[in-house]
Scaffold this motif. Structure first.
Motif, PDB file in Angstrom:
ATOM      1  N   CYS A  52       0.811  -1.202  -0.102  1.00 58.34           N
ATOM      2  CA  CYS A  52       0.087   0.000  -0.020  1.00 58.34           C
ATOM      3  C   CYS A  52       0.746   1.344  -0.042  1.00 58.34           C
ATOM      4  O   CYS A  52       1.883   1.456   0.721  1.00 58.34           O
ATOM      5  N   GLU A  53       0.435   2.228  -0.896  1.00 60.03           N
ATOM      6  CA  GLU A  53       1.168   3.544  -0.760  1.00 60.03           C
ATOM      7  C   GLU A  53       0.806   4.426   0.326  1.00 60.03           C
ATOM      8  O   GLU A  53       1.694   5.436   0.474  1.00 60.03           O
ATOM      9  N   ARG A  54      -0.092   4.393   1.064  1.00 54.79           N
ATOM     10  CA  ARG A  54      -0.663   5.439   1.722  1.00 54.79           C
ATOM     11  C   ARG A  54      -0.454   4.960   3.331  1.00 54.79           C
ATOM     12  O   ARG A  54      -0.135   5.660   3.916  1.00 54.79           O
ATOM     13  N   CYS A  60      -5.028   0.518   2.342  1.00 57.76           N
ATOM     14  CA  CYS A  60      -6.233   1.460   2.168  1.00 57.76           C
ATOM     15  C   CYS A  60      -7.438   0.928   1.269  1.00 57.76           C
ATOM     16  O   CYS A  60      -8.306   1.518   1.296  1.00 57.76           O
ATOM     17  N   ASP A  61      -6.918   0.123   0.436  1.00 53.70           N
ATOM     18  CA  ASP A  61      -7.869  -0.340  -0.625  1.00 53.70           C
ATOM     19  C   ASP A  61      -8.209   0.401  -1.747  1.00 53.70           C
ATOM     20  O   ASP A  61      -9.246   0.137  -2.310  1.00 53.70           O
ATOM     21  N   ALA A  62      -7.785   1.720  -1.653  1.00 51.13           N
ATOM     22  CA  ALA A  62      -8.011   2.803  -2.526  1.00 51.13           C
ATOM     23  C   ALA A  62      -6.676   2.959  -3.489  1.00 51.13           C
ATOM     24  O   ALA A  62      -7.162   3.421  -4.657  1.00 51.13           O
ATOM     25  N   CYS A  63      -5.609   3.188  -2.961  1.00 55.03           N
ATOM     26  CA  CYS A  63      -4.566   3.568  -3.952  1.00 55.03           C
ATOM     27  C   CYS A  63      -4.420   2.572  -5.137  1.00 55.03           C
ATOM     28  O   CYS A  63      -4.730   1.306  -5.004  1.00 55.03           O
ATOM     29  N   CYS A  66      -3.018  -0.933  -4.058  1.00 55.00           N
ATOM     30  CA  CYS A  66      -4.216  -1.785  -3.317  1.00 55.00           C
ATOM     31  C   CYS A  66      -4.818  -2.564  -4.543  1.00 55.00           C
ATOM     32  O   CYS A  66      -5.483  -3.454  -4.413  1.00 55.00           O
TER      33      CYS A  66
HETATM   34 ZN   LIG Z   1      -3.514   1.419  -0.543  1.00 56.07          ZN
END
Ligand SMILES: [Zn+2]
Length: 363
Positions: A52-54, A60-63, A66
């Motif tokens: 994950c980048e964040r 985060c399941d959003a970046c 992910c």
């Molecule tokens: Zn992420």
């Protein structure tokens, strides 16, 4: 959906979070425990948290990474599903592609030798997109016996950039040599209170129905989530009719007895053939409930709570002997089923057993 969204099994979760936080993910892990408690979910979460980048130590399941990770797992599963449908055995394993994050599942009854051979080939090469590869081997006990040595070799000489997460319900179905190479993380059935909270958030069942769903799920988050009340009631209906028919005749009054409804009920049980195993499970759960009710055990042990009044009435009619004879009839139906004998025959045996039983009771 970060780690906090994981339901139940807090010890397993804590162990995984610690590994991720300390960047100490072992070369081989074994996630073992009952079905539907989140073993694969947590394995996927672990993988995402590594890239994950964040969120450091979480995901985060959003970046972009992910999402990419999720896509890899999903594509891998779709690919396997497609291959399972193929009739030609050779084509089934043709051109297997392994992403950096990969789920391996049985292609037949087994995870095939070619799947493990390819896995070994890829595991020692540099990952394409992520710093580390995660290979999740689901139903690890199904690795074909011819491929078990090959897998063991890989686990014994762990590739630098690949971690394996073996997933299975019963670790003792794995070879001891494979089991001992892995750091084992144990999963438990999830507490009923936790599952009730989850169901309450879904807002689709009333209170009694939620208890029913939680008991049927017996510790499985996945089963509770997907509990289909209408389908359950439909499968249970012939059993309730069957038990009602038996209870009405036991203890039977003197005079001629009409047994046809009982046999019709037993026949109705056999109609839903695809779901035979689930149907038998419901039969067993009802008999267990009758026993609990009869012996006045705690109500927390009763699965079919929504049918409590009827269960109480039937239990009183049938008595201990009646319930036990019904159970032996069901055992007989089960034995015939595992021997792949005609299911109808199984249920007829159940009907006959009940019939013989009531004859005994009549005396
Ligand atoms: Zn992420």
């Amino acid at each position: 959906m970060p780690f906090d969204s994981f339901i139940g099994n807090s010890k397993a979760l804590a162990a995984v979070r610690e590994m991720v936080a300390g960047s100490r993910v072992p070369g081989s892990l074994l996630f073992s425990g009952p079905d539907g408690v989140g073993k694969k979910t947590l394995a996927r979460m672990l993988a995402k948290a590594l890239v994950c980048e964040r969120n450091k130590g979480d995901f985060c399941d959003a970046c972009a990474r992910c999402r990419k990770a999720e896509e890899m797992f999903t594509t891998a599963q779709e690919d396997l599903a497609r291959r399972r449908e193929m009739k030609d055995a050779a084509r089934r394993v043709e051109g297997l592609v392994y992403f950096d994050f990969q789920i391996l599942e049985p292609l037949t009854r087994f995870i095939l030798t070619e799947q493990i051979r390819q896995l070994r080939h890829v595991a020692y090469t540099r990952p394409f997109e992520f710093p580390r590869r995660i290979f999740i081997i689901d139903d690890a006990q199904t690795v074909h016996w011819q491929a078990a040595d090959l897998l063991l070799k890989v686990l014994e000489e762990p590739p630098e950039t690949t971690s394996f997460i073996l997933v299975c319900s019963n670790p003792y179905e794995l070879r001891p040599t494979i089991r001992s190479r892995c750091l084992q993380i144990l999963f438990q059935p999830v507490a009923e209170s936790t599952i009730l909270e989850l169901l309450a958030r879904q807002e689709r069942l009333n209170k009694t129905q939620m208890v029913l769903a939680a008991r049927v799920a017996s510790g499985s988050v996945a089963k509770a989530r997907s509990f289909d009340l209408a389908a359950y009631e439909q499968r249970r209906k012939p059993w309730l009719e069957f038990l009602g028919a038996v209870a009405r005749r036991v203890p039977a009054s003197s005079g001629p007895t009409d047994w046809r409804p009982l046999f019709d009920s037993a026949k109705a049980l056999a109609e839903n053939r695809d779901d035979f195993e689930a149907t038998l499970d419901i039969g067993y759960s009802l008999l267990r409930d009758l026993l609990h009710v009869l012996l006045q055990g705690p109500e927390t042990e009763v699965t079919n709570v929504d049918e409590l009044p009827r269960l109480q009435a039937w239990a009183a009619h049938l008595g201990l002997q009646g319930i036990e004879f019904l159970k032996s009839g069901l055992d007989q139906a089960y034995r015939l089923q595992i021997r792949n004998v005609n299911q109808q025959l199984g249920f007829e045996a159940l009907g006959l057993e009940a019939y013989a039983r009531s004859k005994v009771l009549q005396r």
